[in-house]
Design a protein around this motif. Structure first.
Motif, PDB file in Angstrom:
ATOM      1  N   HIS A  60       0.656  -1.497   0.085  1.00 58.30           N
ATOM      2  CA  HIS A  60       0.051   0.270   0.291  1.00 58.30           C
ATOM      3  C   HIS A  60       0.683   1.237  -0.149  1.00 58.30           C
ATOM      4  N   ASP A  64      -1.608   7.316  -7.026  1.00 56.19           N
ATOM      5  CA  ASP A  64      -2.193   6.793  -8.133  1.00 56.19           C
ATOM      6  C   ASP A  64      -2.183   7.043  -9.505  1.00 56.19           C
ATOM      7  N   ASP A  97      -6.716   2.998  -5.024  1.00 57.45           N
ATOM      8  CA  ASP A  97      -6.041   3.165  -3.464  1.00 57.45           C
ATOM      9  C   ASP A  97      -4.719   2.855  -2.586  1.00 57.45           C
TER      10      ASP A  97
END
Length: 188
Positions: A60, A64, A97
């Motif tokens: 993560h 983006d 995300d």
């Protein structure tokens, strides 16, 4: 895991040599069936693997925008003639995300997908679908370019002819500007 039948492959290669009028007992050919069997086991080692496995571990990251890995070399075997084709794959995706994969995983997905009797079109779509299924990105765009020995050494005999295939998923399916951006980055 599927077990490779080396003996059966050796027998098949011996039969091919005999069928073309060669002597499989000739000095230069004595171990050829063993060598070919070993080579086929290696070349087709991706046959029973799923490229999605490489995207089970994700990271993560606050990113983006486009991730592009280009010029991923690969080789495969045409399922119609069992002769090689080889080239480069280019993979772009936009994370959703912040979910990203390790960059080497994109190359591993190409490698696993290519190491089976294959069609270039299928490599392109299989890699794109694996990324979509596992990462759920905003979009994926895969471009594969390859030279096919079935067009070079037999049939039409046109060495140097390249085949390009593309697969667009997500935003890339309908956004011409996004697709153009990737194509210009690949050409850099």
């Amino acid at each position: 895991m599927h077990e490779v039948d080396y003996m059966k492959m050796e027998q098949a290669v011996t039969m091919i040599l005999e069928a073309i009028g060669e002597d499989p007992a000739r000095e230069g050919l004595i171990d050829t069936p063993k060598r070919v069997a070993k080579m086929y086991a290696e070349v087709f080692e991706g046959l029973h693997e799923d490229p999605r496995q490489y995207f089970e571990t994700v990271f993560h990251e606050n990113h983006d925008e486009v991730v592009l890995v280009k010029d991923i070399p690969f080789h495969s075997m045409c399922e119609h003639h069992l002769v090689p084709f080889f080239g480069h794959a280019h993979i772009a995706y936009i994370p959703r995300d912040g979910v990203v994969a390790g960059l080497s995983k994109l190359a591993r997905a190409v490698e696993t997908t290519a190491r089976r009797p294959q069609l270039q079109e299928r490599i392109t779509s299989t890699v794109a679908n694996a990324i979509m299924d596992m990462l759920n990105p905003v979009g994926v765009y895969v471009v594969v370019e390859a030279e096919h020995m079935c067009m070079t050494m037999r049939g039409i005999r046109k060495p140097g002819a390249k085949t390009m295939t593309t697969v667009a998923r997500g935003i890339y399916e309908h956004d011409d500007i996004k697709r153009s951006e990737i194509l210009s980055l690949i050409k850099m």
